[in-house]
Design an enzyme around this catalytic site. Structure first.
Site, mmCIF file in Angstrom:
data_model
loop_
_atom_site.group_PDB
_atom_site.id
_atom_site.type_symbol
_atom_site.label_atom_id
_atom_site.label_comp_id
_atom_site.label_asym_id
_atom_site.label_seq_id
_atom_site.Cartn_x
_atom_site.Cartn_y
_atom_site.Cartn_z
ATOM 1 C CE LYS A 22 -1.590 1.570 4.066
ATOM 2 N NZ LYS A 22 -1.365 2.936 4.518
ATOM 3 C CG ASN A 23 2.293 2.750 3.508
ATOM 4 O OD1 ASN A 23 1.133 3.115 3.234
ATOM 5 N ND2 ASN A 23 2.684 2.491 4.737
ATOM 6 C CB CYS A 117 -3.724 6.076 11.303
ATOM 7 S SG CYS A 117 -4.503 4.702 10.446
ATOM 8 N NE ARG A 122 0.657 10.256 10.266
ATOM 9 C CZ ARG A 122 0.239 9.244 9.520
ATOM 10 N NH1 ARG A 122 -0.988 8.793 9.677
ATOM 11 N NH2 ARG A 122 1.025 8.696 8.628
ATOM 12 C CG ASP A 305 3.543 1.400 9.407
ATOM 13 O OD1 ASP A 305 3.257 2.284 10.235
ATOM 14 O OD2 ASP A 305 3.693 1.629 8.191
ATOM 15 N NE ARG A 397 -7.070 4.821 6.536
ATOM 16 C CZ ARG A 397 -7.022 6.076 6.893
ATOM 17 N NH1 ARG A 397 -7.658 6.465 7.975
ATOM 18 N NH2 ARG A 397 -6.344 6.942 6.214
HETATM 19 C C1 EPZ Z 1 4.378 6.875 6.276
HETATM 20 O O1 EPZ Z 1 3.763 7.960 6.935
HETATM 21 C C2 EPZ Z 1 3.347 5.776 6.228
HETATM 22 N N1 EPZ Z 1 2.170 6.268 5.544
HETATM 23 C C3 EPZ Z 1 3.001 5.317 7.634
HETATM 24 O O2 EPZ Z 1 2.184 4.175 7.508
HETATM 25 C C4 EPZ Z 1 4.262 4.916 8.388
HETATM 26 O O3 EPZ Z 1 3.921 4.655 9.736
HETATM 27 C C5 EPZ Z 1 5.290 6.037 8.336
HETATM 28 O O4 EPZ Z 1 5.540 6.422 6.951
HETATM 29 C C6 EPZ Z 1 6.635 5.645 8.950
HETATM 30 O O5 EPZ Z 1 7.153 4.525 8.292
HETATM 31 C C7 EPZ Z 1 2.107 6.226 4.234
HETATM 32 O O6 EPZ Z 1 3.021 5.769 3.549
HETATM 33 C C8 EPZ Z 1 0.867 6.732 3.598
HETATM 34 P P1 EPZ Z 1 6.919 10.025 8.052
HETATM 35 P P2 EPZ Z 1 4.403 9.394 6.890
HETATM 36 O O7 EPZ Z 1 6.832 11.283 7.291
HETATM 37 O O8 EPZ Z 1 5.011 9.592 5.540
HETATM 38 C C9 EPZ Z 1 7.667 13.369 11.393
HETATM 39 C C10 EPZ Z 1 0.390 2.763 7.930
HETATM 40 O O9 EPZ Z 1 -0.041 2.177 8.953
HETATM 41 N N2 EPZ Z 1 7.458 14.352 10.308
HETATM 42 O O10 EPZ Z 1 8.038 9.078 7.761
HETATM 43 O O11 EPZ Z 1 3.386 10.334 7.360
HETATM 44 C C11 EPZ Z 1 6.377 12.655 11.762
HETATM 45 O O12 EPZ Z 1 5.622 13.402 12.671
HETATM 46 C C12 EPZ Z 1 0.861 4.186 8.019
HETATM 47 O O13 EPZ Z 1 0.406 2.258 6.803
HETATM 48 C C13 EPZ Z 1 7.702 15.681 10.549
HETATM 49 O O14 EPZ Z 1 8.078 16.067 11.649
HETATM 50 O O15 EPZ Z 1 5.546 9.237 7.951
HETATM 51 C C14 EPZ Z 1 6.889 11.357 12.329
HETATM 52 O O16 EPZ Z 1 7.265 11.538 13.659
HETATM 53 C C15 EPZ Z 1 0.585 4.833 9.317
HETATM 54 N N3 EPZ Z 1 7.498 16.578 9.538
HETATM 55 C C16 EPZ Z 1 8.151 11.093 11.528
HETATM 56 O O17 EPZ Z 1 8.523 12.341 10.935
HETATM 57 C C17 EPZ Z 1 7.093 16.185 8.300
HETATM 58 O O18 EPZ Z 1 6.939 17.056 7.421
HETATM 59 C C18 EPZ Z 1 8.017 10.070 10.431
HETATM 60 O O19 EPZ Z 1 6.918 10.402 9.579
HETATM 61 C C19 EPZ Z 1 6.871 14.828 8.066
HETATM 62 C C20 EPZ Z 1 7.060 13.907 9.087
#
Ligand code: EPZ
Length: 430
Positions: A22-23, A117, A122, A305, A397
Site C-alpha cells: 500500500k505505502n 490514522c 503528523r 507499522d 484501509r
Molecule cells: C508513512 O507515513 C506511512 N504512511 C506510515 O504508515 C508509516 O507509519 C510512516 O511512513 C513511517 O514509516 C504512508 O506511507 C501513507 P513520516 P508518513 O513522514 O510519511 C515526522 C500505515 O499504517 N514528520 O516518515 O506520514 C512525523 O511526525 C501508516 O500504513 C515531521 O516532523 O511518515 C513522524 O514523527 C501509518 N514533519 C516522523 O517524521 C514532516 O513534514 C516520520 O513520519 C513529516 C514527518
C-alpha cells in the site's frame, strides 16, 4: 456497522499470498499522473486508501481502468483541475503525494490537508520545506495546501528528520525540475526505492534511493511504463505475527525476505523458527515465546507499522518485554483494548513495559487505527472464546480481504453486519 466476529484458539496454519505494498502503491499512483502517456500498474492492492486516491485522481480527469483486480491502466493526458478536496481524500494521509506530483509536472497544486490514522502529530513541514527549496510558493489556506511555482530549480535539501512521505514527495517535485537536486538524510524504506524505480522506468533520473542521499537530475518529460509494485512488507509481517501469537505455522508467499529482516530477527529472538526461501518465509511458533526488547526506527530498523503486532505477541511471551516507539508519539492507544483481553502492559510515555501472560480471553473491542486494528484481530484469534472488533473500516484501509486470508489459515473470523449476524456466528462456531 461492520464488525469482525472472532472465535479464538485455533493455531493459524498454511500459506498466505501477500499483496502489493500500500505505502509504495500510493506514491506510485500519484506519480503516474506525471506523464501524458499510459501507465500500467500491476500488483495494486484493492484496499480503501488506494481506492480513495484513485477516485480523487479520476475526479481531476485521470482515466483509470481496471484490467483485473490488481492491474490498472491510467492515463493522465487530460487533467482538468489541480484542486483536490473531496471529503474522502481529507481522510487519507497519502493525499499529500498529489502535491508533489502535480507541482512537479504542472507547477501548481491545491490539495486538502492530509488526514490519516491518528497515531500522533503528523506534520508536513518537511514536505513544504522541500517544495520551497525547489522554488515553489506554498501556503495553507482554508484547509488546502496550495503550491505554485513559475519554475522549479534543483537544490540541496537536508531533511531535519527522516520522513518517508517528505522524501518521496520531494523526489516527485524534483523529477522534472531544472538541474540537480540532492536529498540528504533521506528515508531508505523499500517503498522509497520502489517509487524511484517506477519513476526511472518513466524516464526520470533518480539515483541513490535506498541510501541516505538521493540525487535527482531533472528531466523535461516522463513517459509511460508498465510496472509491478513490490509486495507489502507490513502485510507480510502482520501474518507472521498472527502465526506467532496463535502458536501456528504460516508461510507468507510473494514477499522479498530482505525487506522482512528486522522482523525475522525479532522472531528468532522470541524463539520462533524461520525458514526463508527466495520469495517466501515460513514462521513456526511451536515453543514457548521468549521476551525481548524492541525499538521502532526508520528502515532498516524495526518498523513502527509493526509495533502493535509485535506487542500483541510479546504480551503472550514469558518474562518482561520492552517496546519503545520512536516515530509516532501516540501509537499505544490499542493497549487499553488489549488490557480488556487480559494483557498486562504499562505505558510510560513512548515505552510499553509488557509482563507476559499465558493467554488472552475474548472481549468486545474497537480498532483505534489501521495497524493496531490488525494487531487486535491477531489477539482475538489467539484468545480463548469470542471477540467482537468494531471500527474495522480502519483495517480495510490497508489490508485486502484480511478476514478471508485469515480464514484460509484456519482462523474462525467473519465480517458481520449486526448483532444478529454476530449471534449466528457464535451459534455456528460455539
Ligand atoms: C508513512 O507515513 C506511512 N504512511 C506510515 O504508515 C508509516 O507509519 C510512516 O511512513 C513511517 O514509516 C504512508 O506511507 C501513507 P513520516 P508518513 O513522514 O510519511 C515526522 C500505515 O499504517 N514528520 O516518515 O506520514 C512525523 O511526525 C501508516 O500504513 C515531521 O516532523 O511518515 C513522524 O514523527 C501509518 N514533519 C516522523 O517524521 C514532516 O513534514 C516520520 O513520519 C513529516 C514527518
Amino acid at each position: 456497522m461492520l464488525q469482525y466476529a472472532i472465535k479464538g484458539g485455533n493455531p493459524l496454519v498454511g500459506e498466505v499470498e501477500i499483496g502489493g505494498a500500500k505505502n509504495a502503491a500510493l506514491p506510485i499512483l500519484a506519480a503516474s499522473l506525471m506523464t501524458d502517456d499510459t501507465v500500467y500498474l500491476d500488483n495494486l492492492p484493492d484496499v480503501r486508501d488506494i481506492n480513495v486516491l484513485l477516485a480523487a485522481m479520476e475526479n481531476i480527469g485521470v482515466m483509470a481502468k481496471h484490467a483485473s483486480r490488481h492491474r490498472v491502466t491510467l492515463n493522465a493526458g487530460h487533467i482538468n483541475s489541480f484542486v483536490i478536496e473531496d471529503d474522502n481524500i481529507k481522510r487519507i494521509r497519502a493525499s499529500y503525494y498529489l502535491i508533489g506530483a502535480l507541482l512537479g509536472k504542472y507547477r501548481h497544486a491545491e490539495v486538502a490537508l492530509p488526514g490519516g490514522c491518528n497515531i500522533g502529530s503528523r506534520a508536513i513541514d518537511l514536505h513544504i520545506k522541500g517544495f520551497r527549496a525547489l522554488g515553489a510558493e506554498v501556503t495553507i489556506d482554508h484547509g488546502l495546501i496550495k503550491a505554485n511555482a513559475e519554475k522549479l530549480v534543483g537544490n540541496h535539501i537536508y531533511m531535519d528528520s527522516v520522513s518517508v512521505g517528505a522524501t518521496m514527495n520531494i523526489m516527485m517535485a524534483a523529477a522534472m525540475a531544472e538541474g540537480k537536486t540532492t536529498i540528504e538524510n533521506a528515508a531508505k524504506e523499500p517503498h522509497v526505492v520502489d517509487l524511484a524505480n517506477f519513476m526511472n522506468s518513466m524516464g526520470a533520473n533518480i539515483k541513490g534511493a535506498g541510501t541516505d542521499v538521493i540525487r535527482i537530475k531533472g528531466v523535461s518529460k516522463l513517459h509511460g511504463t508498465d510496472y509491478t509494485i513490490i509486495p507489502d512488507q507490513i502485510e507480510a509481517g502482520t501474518f507472521m505475527f498472527a502465526a506467532v501469537a496463535t502458536k501456528g505455522d504460516v508461510t507468507v508467499k510473494n514477499v522479498i525476505p530482505k525487506h522482512l529482516e528486522s522482523i525475522t530477527a525479532k522472531l528468532l529472538e522470541m524463539g520462533c523458527e524461520i525458514d526463508e526461501e527466495d520469495d517466501c518465509v515460513r514462521v513456526v511458533a511451536s515453543k514457548p515465546l521468549k521476551h525481548t526488547q524492541v525499538k521502532t526506527l526508520p528502515y532498516p530498523g524495526f518498523p513502527t507499522d509493526m509495533q502493535p503486532q509485535i506487542t500483541v505477541a510479546l504480551a503472550l511471551s514469558e518474562g518482561t518485554s520492552i517496546v519503545t516507539e520512536t516515530i509516532f508519539e501516540n501509537r499505544f492507544k490499542y493497549v487499553d483494548e488489549l488490557t480488556k483481553m487480559g494483557a498486562s502492559i504499562k505505558v510510560e510515555g513512548t515505552t510499553a513495559i509488557i509482563d507476559g501472560v499465558s493467554k488472552y480471553t475474548g472481549a468486545s473491542i474497537t480498532a483505534p487505527d489501521l495497524r493496531a486494528g490488525a494487531a487486535l484481530v491477531i489477539a482475538a484469534l489467539a484468545a480463548e472464546g469470542f471477540s467482537t472488533i468494531d471500527d474495522i473500516n480502519y483495517i480495510q484501509r490497508g489490508y485486502e480481504d484480511f478476514h478471508l486470508k485469515l480464514q484460509s489459515l484456519g482462523g474462525q473470523i467473519e465480517m458481520v453486519e449486526n448483532g444478529v449476524e454476530n449471534q449466528k456466528f457464535r451459534l455456528k462456531t460455539g
